[in-house]
Design a protein around this motif. Structure first.
Motif, mmCIF file in Angstrom:
data_model
loop_
_atom_site.group_PDB
_atom_site.id
_atom_site.type_symbol
_atom_site.label_atom_id
_atom_site.label_comp_id
_atom_site.label_asym_id
_atom_site.label_seq_id
_atom_site.Cartn_x
_atom_site.Cartn_y
_atom_site.Cartn_z
ATOM 1 N N THR A 162 0.844 -1.200 0.000
ATOM 2 C CA THR A 162 0.000 0.000 0.000
ATOM 3 C C THR A 162 0.874 1.243 0.000
ATOM 4 O O THR A 162 2.023 1.212 0.460
ATOM 5 N N GLU A 163 0.317 2.323 -0.518
ATOM 6 C CA GLU A 163 0.921 3.647 -0.397
ATOM 7 C C GLU A 163 -0.041 4.527 0.375
ATOM 8 O O GLU A 163 -1.268 4.396 0.235
ATOM 9 N N THR A 164 0.511 5.427 1.183
ATOM 10 C CA THR A 164 -0.318 6.269 2.043
ATOM 11 C C THR A 164 0.163 7.716 1.999
ATOM 12 O O THR A 164 1.232 8.017 1.468
ATOM 13 N N THR A 165 -0.638 8.591 2.597
ATOM 14 C CA THR A 165 -0.258 10.012 2.665
ATOM 15 C C THR A 165 0.794 10.265 3.732
ATOM 16 O O THR A 165 1.291 11.391 3.864
ATOM 17 N N GLY A 166 1.131 9.263 4.512
ATOM 18 C CA GLY A 166 2.122 9.378 5.579
ATOM 19 C C GLY A 166 2.054 8.157 6.464
ATOM 20 O O GLY A 166 1.328 7.200 6.184
ATOM 21 N N PHE A 167 2.815 8.174 7.555
ATOM 22 C CA PHE A 167 2.895 6.998 8.422
ATOM 23 C C PHE A 167 1.873 6.997 9.546
ATOM 24 O O PHE A 167 1.692 5.981 10.217
ATOM 25 N N ALA A 168 1.203 8.106 9.797
ATOM 26 C CA ALA A 168 0.238 8.186 10.901
ATOM 27 C C ALA A 168 -1.121 7.681 10.433
ATOM 28 O O ALA A 168 -2.120 8.404 10.425
ATOM 29 N N VAL A 169 -1.169 6.399 10.050
ATOM 30 C CA VAL A 169 -2.402 5.856 9.463
ATOM 31 C C VAL A 169 -3.494 5.647 10.505
ATOM 32 O O VAL A 169 -4.657 5.460 10.152
ATOM 33 N N GLY A 170 -3.130 5.687 11.770
ATOM 34 C CA GLY A 170 -4.134 5.597 12.812
ATOM 35 C C GLY A 170 -4.749 6.947 13.144
ATOM 36 O O GLY A 170 -5.704 7.018 13.918
ATOM 37 N N ALA A 171 -4.216 7.990 12.541
ATOM 38 C CA ALA A 171 -4.710 9.346 12.795
ATOM 39 C C ALA A 171 -5.122 10.009 11.494
ATOM 40 O O ALA A 171 -6.137 9.665 10.906
ATOM 41 N N GLN A 172 -4.275 10.927 10.992
ATOM 42 C CA GLN A 172 -4.702 11.725 9.844
ATOM 43 C C GLN A 172 -4.358 11.131 8.485
ATOM 44 O O GLN A 172 -4.918 11.550 7.466
ATOM 45 N N ASP A 173 -3.448 10.171 8.435
ATOM 46 C CA ASP A 173 -3.005 9.682 7.133
ATOM 47 C C ASP A 173 -3.912 8.595 6.584
ATOM 48 O O ASP A 173 -4.562 7.860 7.328
ATOM 49 N N ARG A 174 -3.926 8.496 5.250
ATOM 50 C CA ARG A 174 -4.860 7.611 4.560
ATOM 51 C C ARG A 174 -4.161 6.848 3.435
ATOM 52 O O ARG A 174 -3.127 7.259 2.914
ATOM 53 N N MET A 175 -4.778 5.766 3.019
ATOM 54 C CA MET A 175 -4.288 4.985 1.887
ATOM 55 C C MET A 175 -4.582 5.710 0.580
ATOM 56 O O MET A 175 -5.663 6.282 0.408
ATOM 57 N N GLU A 186 5.509 16.228 -0.511
ATOM 58 C CA GLU A 186 6.619 15.268 -0.449
ATOM 59 C C GLU A 186 6.165 13.856 -0.808
ATOM 60 O O GLU A 186 6.945 13.065 -1.350
ATOM 61 N N ILE A 187 4.899 13.524 -0.531
ATOM 62 C CA ILE A 187 4.374 12.209 -0.905
ATOM 63 C C ILE A 187 4.165 12.132 -2.410
ATOM 64 O O ILE A 187 4.439 11.107 -3.043
ATOM 65 N N THR A 188 3.687 13.220 -3.005
ATOM 66 C CA THR A 188 3.544 13.258 -4.466
ATOM 67 C C THR A 188 4.900 13.105 -5.137
ATOM 68 O O THR A 188 5.049 12.368 -6.124
ATOM 69 N N VAL A 230 4.869 -6.287 6.522
ATOM 70 C CA VAL A 230 3.443 -6.448 6.229
ATOM 71 C C VAL A 230 2.548 -5.919 7.349
ATOM 72 O O VAL A 230 1.386 -5.573 7.105
ATOM 73 N N SER A 231 3.075 -5.815 8.570
ATOM 74 C CA SER A 231 2.257 -5.292 9.664
ATOM 75 C C SER A 231 1.757 -3.887 9.370
ATOM 76 O O SER A 231 0.634 -3.529 9.737
ATOM 77 N N PHE A 232 2.578 -3.085 8.706
ATOM 78 C CA PHE A 232 2.139 -1.734 8.368
ATOM 79 C C PHE A 232 0.986 -1.780 7.379
ATOM 80 O O PHE A 232 -0.020 -1.080 7.539
ATOM 81 N N ASP A 233 1.104 -2.603 6.351
ATOM 82 C CA ASP A 233 0.047 -2.682 5.341
ATOM 83 C C ASP A 233 -1.252 -3.230 5.938
ATOM 84 O O ASP A 233 -2.342 -2.775 5.578
ATOM 85 N N LEU A 234 -1.134 -4.184 6.848
ATOM 86 C CA LEU A 234 -2.327 -4.704 7.522
ATOM 87 C C LEU A 234 -2.975 -3.623 8.386
ATOM 88 O O LEU A 234 -4.208 -3.514 8.448
ATOM 89 N N LEU A 235 -2.140 -2.812 9.026
ATOM 90 C CA LEU A 235 -2.679 -1.721 9.838
ATOM 91 C C LEU A 235 -3.405 -0.702 8.963
ATOM 92 O O LEU A 235 -4.450 -0.172 9.346
ATOM 93 N N VAL A 236 -2.856 -0.434 7.782
ATOM 94 C CA VAL A 236 -3.518 0.473 6.840
ATOM 95 C C VAL A 236 -4.916 -0.039 6.507
ATOM 96 O O VAL A 236 -5.913 0.696 6.570
#
Length: 219
Positions: A31-44, A76-78, A118-124
């Motif tokens: 997965t790619e996301t807007t950042g690493f804080a996927v439990g807060a403001q960041d999204r897939m 920076e993500i773009t 893979v733990s990060f992608d599963l968390l996403v």
């Protein structure tokens, strides 16, 4: 929290532990996301996958989909991923994308997921589904980091490209979900051959090496 009926049940089969690894079908995803804080403001913003069968990457069997995160993508993500606000303006929601990803798994009858860290992608996936008040049954997951840790305990890098380079693996477009999934898939196949040289041939061997106990993300 109230949960709706699970989105879709991924193919769940009782795989005999003595099944040869060469007889298993794997889905390697990223997965790619807007950042690493996927439990807060960041999204897939993207999900990609490819199949591995008979220890070979099936490049004709791939999945890729951009996702509308309902927020602006940081500059920076773009620059890193090439995914812009224009790219995702009319893209599906995360729920639609995950459902399509699960359909891809069911079509190819894959019951084992593989990823690099893979733990990060599963968390996403977990967090995106929670936002829609959904959950799914996650199948067995294998992390290439666990396999590398078994084969080369001294290697402590987490970067996919560094690992791929050290194992002589073909590297595809970086920081693109499908490109990273393809790189991970080829790395995974290389690792399987190294495991075979260590006498590890079966599904049970693979589960024994994979440190599933540390992957405590509940769906």
């Amino acid at each position: 929290m109230f949960w709706k009926t699970p989105l879709l049940s991924v193919t769940k089969t009782e795989t005999p532990l003595n099944t040869p690894i060469s007889d298993l079908t794997f889905t390697v995803f990223d997965t790619e996301t807007t950042g690493f804080a996927v439990g807060a403001q960041d999204r897939m913003i993207e999900i990609g996958a490819v199949q591995v069968k008979n220890k070979e990457v099936q490049e004709a069997e791939t999945f890729q989909m951009h996702v509308n995160p309902n927020r602006n993508i940081p500059k920076e993500i773009t620059e890193l991923t090439g995914i812009s606000n224009e790219t995702i303006e009319h893209a599906p929601t995360s729920l639609e994308a995950i459902q399509s990803f699960i359909d891809f798994n069911k079509k190819t009858n894959s019951a084992i997921w593989v990823g690099h860290y893979v733990s990060f992608d599963l968390l996403v996936l977990k967090k995106e589904l929670q936002r829609h008040q959904y959950r799914i049954e996650i199948p067995t997951t294998i992390d290439t980091l666990d396999l590398i840790g078994y084969l080369s305990p001294s290697k402590i890098m987490h970067d996919l490209e560094n690992y791929a380079s050290q194992f002589g693996t073909r590297i595809y477009s970086r920081h693109e979900a499908l490109g990273d999934a393809l790189t991970t898939a080829h790395l995974f196949c290389d690792l399987l051959y190294h495991l075979e040289n260590r006498g590890k041939y079966t599904y049970a061997d693979l589960l024994d090496i994979s440190d599933l106990s540390k992957r405590n993300i509940q769906f």
